[in-house]
Design an enzyme around this catalytic site. Structure first.
Site, PDB file in Angstrom:
ATOM      1  N   ASP A 132     -35.245  45.555  40.708  1.00  0.00           N
ATOM      2  CA  ASP A 132     -36.211  46.361  41.457  1.00  0.00           C
ATOM      3  C   ASP A 132     -37.543  46.366  40.715  1.00  0.00           C
ATOM      4  O   ASP A 132     -37.588  46.207  39.485  1.00  0.00           O
ATOM      5  CB  ASP A 132     -35.702  47.797  41.627  1.00  0.00           C
ATOM      6  CG  ASP A 132     -36.508  48.583  42.645  1.00  0.00           C
ATOM      7  OD1 ASP A 132     -37.177  47.951  43.490  1.00  0.00           O
ATOM      8  OD2 ASP A 132     -36.484  49.820  42.607  1.00  0.00           O
ATOM      9  N   ILE A 138     -32.969  59.341  37.142  1.00  0.00           N
ATOM     10  CA  ILE A 138     -31.825  59.312  36.240  1.00  0.00           C
ATOM     11  C   ILE A 138     -32.232  59.838  34.862  1.00  0.00           C
ATOM     12  O   ILE A 138     -33.387  59.767  34.463  1.00  0.00           O
ATOM     13  CB  ILE A 138     -31.210  57.901  36.133  1.00  0.00           C
ATOM     14  CG1 ILE A 138     -32.247  56.898  35.637  1.00  0.00           C
ATOM     15  CG2 ILE A 138     -30.606  57.479  37.456  1.00  0.00           C
ATOM     16  CD1 ILE A 138     -31.673  55.520  35.364  1.00  0.00           C
ATOM     17  N   PHE A 146     -35.755  49.311  31.887  1.00  0.00           N
ATOM     18  CA  PHE A 146     -36.981  49.572  32.637  1.00  0.00           C
ATOM     19  C   PHE A 146     -38.184  49.361  31.721  1.00  0.00           C
ATOM     20  O   PHE A 146     -38.212  49.873  30.601  1.00  0.00           O
ATOM     21  CB  PHE A 146     -37.019  51.009  33.162  1.00  0.00           C
ATOM     22  CG  PHE A 146     -36.026  51.302  34.238  1.00  0.00           C
ATOM     23  CD1 PHE A 146     -36.300  50.960  35.557  1.00  0.00           C
ATOM     24  CD2 PHE A 146     -34.820  51.920  33.939  1.00  0.00           C
ATOM     25  CE1 PHE A 146     -35.382  51.230  36.555  1.00  0.00           C
ATOM     26  CE2 PHE A 146     -33.902  52.190  34.930  1.00  0.00           C
ATOM     27  CZ  PHE A 146     -34.173  51.839  36.250  1.00  0.00           C
TER      28      PHE A 146
END
Length: 428
Positions: free
Chosen positions: A175, A194, A237
């Site tokens: 993503d 999260i 990320f």
């Protein structure tokens, strides 16, 4: 890709012997005492770590209710993910292997009003704990870029905009907000993402970039996320904090009595307070022993204080976390820093009720019209300049009428005017 995959007063007032990394863990009655600190500490426990704990639990009267030592084995759990009572999660954060602590946990962070085994409802719990061992979750936070100027860091309650690329450990993407050319916007500290991402975006500067390696326990765990994130998967990320849009006032009642709505503080009351405070840079300020008189809602009072004292009772104390947006005035010229995040401990000493509503309500029908508000503004010496400033007059009419007409019926009731039963806040 599915965009939803992304992370759906001074020290005398501080009852903790150890100050938490942030002030959002502050709860009256919670206390940590370090009993033993090992000389060698290569890792401090953080959220997601697997803890091997020895403990003995007591009630306030000294009655022992449980002990892992008696069973001859450790109690094991993941820290900070809700596998134990909240007070234990808070109390063991930052511990080293071999460290011992005494943790005092009030009911709000324990079992509340529930009876659990031999623990009566509403009990304060005292734990003597030892961290026998700790396994790191594998969570990592790496700095990729730091801007030259950083005037503000993110904190719980801030509404932020961020960009990110999400990948698996092998580098394959799942993503990206960059691909959509649209930031992901959310409020920190409200569990909208999260756990691992929320941890990684705290205390961050606008323009800063970080790489977050998030293990399953702090991501999507055993269940994964649909057909995009498999179960038991560590994800990565690369996050950029694009903008801190605004923050929220957050407050916590420290102690003090309850009172009726007629006795509580509301707009236009004159109050006497004592306060201690400090900024993010630890610049301290205080009223000392001298009471400070404040007109609630006055132009010379920082708006975060006005919001934070609404509903207070005489003798009550609160801790306020005021974002820069609400720190845009002083307290009667006391020299309090502006446009910065402020922590303010306030004690309400006295309240002088002022029924401004009754003064404005010229015909006594218990409702205010726009005409009555305008007449009051023009006749009030405090607003003498309004007669020659139409723009300012409209602003004040919006403040005292339009903005208070909650049900939009072109009349303002007493409850609407004073904000009875409408004051809201986010607890720390």
């Amino acid at each position: 890709m599915n965009s939803r995959v992304i992370y759906s007063l001074l020290v005398v007032w501080q009852v903790m012997a150890i100050v938490a990394d942030d002030l959002d863990g502050f709860v009256p009655g919670f206390r940590i005492d370090q009993v033993f600190i090992p000389s060698d500490c290569t890792h401090r426990a953080r959220e997601g770590d697997y803890m091997y704990q020895q403990y003995t639990g007591y009630l306030e009267d000294g009655t022992k209710f449980d002990s892992s030592y008696d069973r001859g084995d450790t109690y094991n759990f993941h820290l900070g993910v809700g596998e134990v009572i909240r007070g234990m999660d808070m109390g063991m954060k930052g511990m080293c292997k071999g460290e011992k602590r005494k943790i005092t946990i009030p009911p709000e962070l324990g079992y509340g009003d529930d009876a659990v085994g031999s623990i009566p409802p509403g009990s304060t719990l005292i734990f003597e704990v030892e961290l026998a061992d700790v396994e790191s979750s594998g969570y990592k936070m790496e700095l990729l870029h730091m801007p030259e100027n950083c005037t503000r860091r993110s904190a719980a309650g801030d509404f932020i905009r961020e960009h990110y690329n999400g990948t698996f450990l092998d580098g394959s993407p799942f993503d990206s907000s960059y691909d959509r050319n649209q930031t992901y916007d959310f409020t920190l500290g409200e569990r909208q993402v999260i756990k691992g991402v929320e941890m990684g975006l705290m205390n961050m500067c606008e323009g800063e970039r970080r790489r977050l390696t998030v293990p399953p326990i702090l991501a999507y765990g055993d269940g994964g996320y649909g057909d995009i994130i498999p179960p038991h998967t560590t994800i990565v990320f690369e996050a950029e904090l694009v903008e801190i849009v605004n923050g929220k006032l957050r407050w916590y009642k420290v102690d003090g009595p309850e009172c009726s709505s007629e006795e509580a503080v509301y707009f236009y009351d004159t109050i006497s307070i004592l306060y201690n405070g400090f900024t993010e840079s630890k610049l301290e300020f205080s009223s000392g022993e001298n009471e400070t008189t404040v007109y609630v809602g006055g132009e010379d009072v920082l708006y975060g204080l006005t919001e934070g004292v609404i509903g207070m009772c005489i003798g009550e104390r609160r801790r306020l976390r005021i974002p820069p947006e609400l720190a845009v005035a002083d307290i009667n010229g006391a020299g309090i820093p502006q446009h910065t995040r402020i922590t303010l401990d306030v004690e309400l000493v006295d309240v002088q009720k002022q029924d401004v509503f009754k003064v404005i309500d010229a015909n006594g029908d218990k409702y205010l019209s726009m005409e009555e508000v305008e007449q009051w503004l023009k006749s009030n010496p405090e607003f003498a300049d309004l007669a020659e400033n139409e723009e300012m007059l409209e602003n004040y009419k919006a403040k005292y009428f339009t903005g208070k007409d909650v049900d939009k019926n072109n009349w303002v009731s007493r409850n609407e005017f004073y904000g009875y039963n409408t004051a809201a806040h986010d607890e720390l």
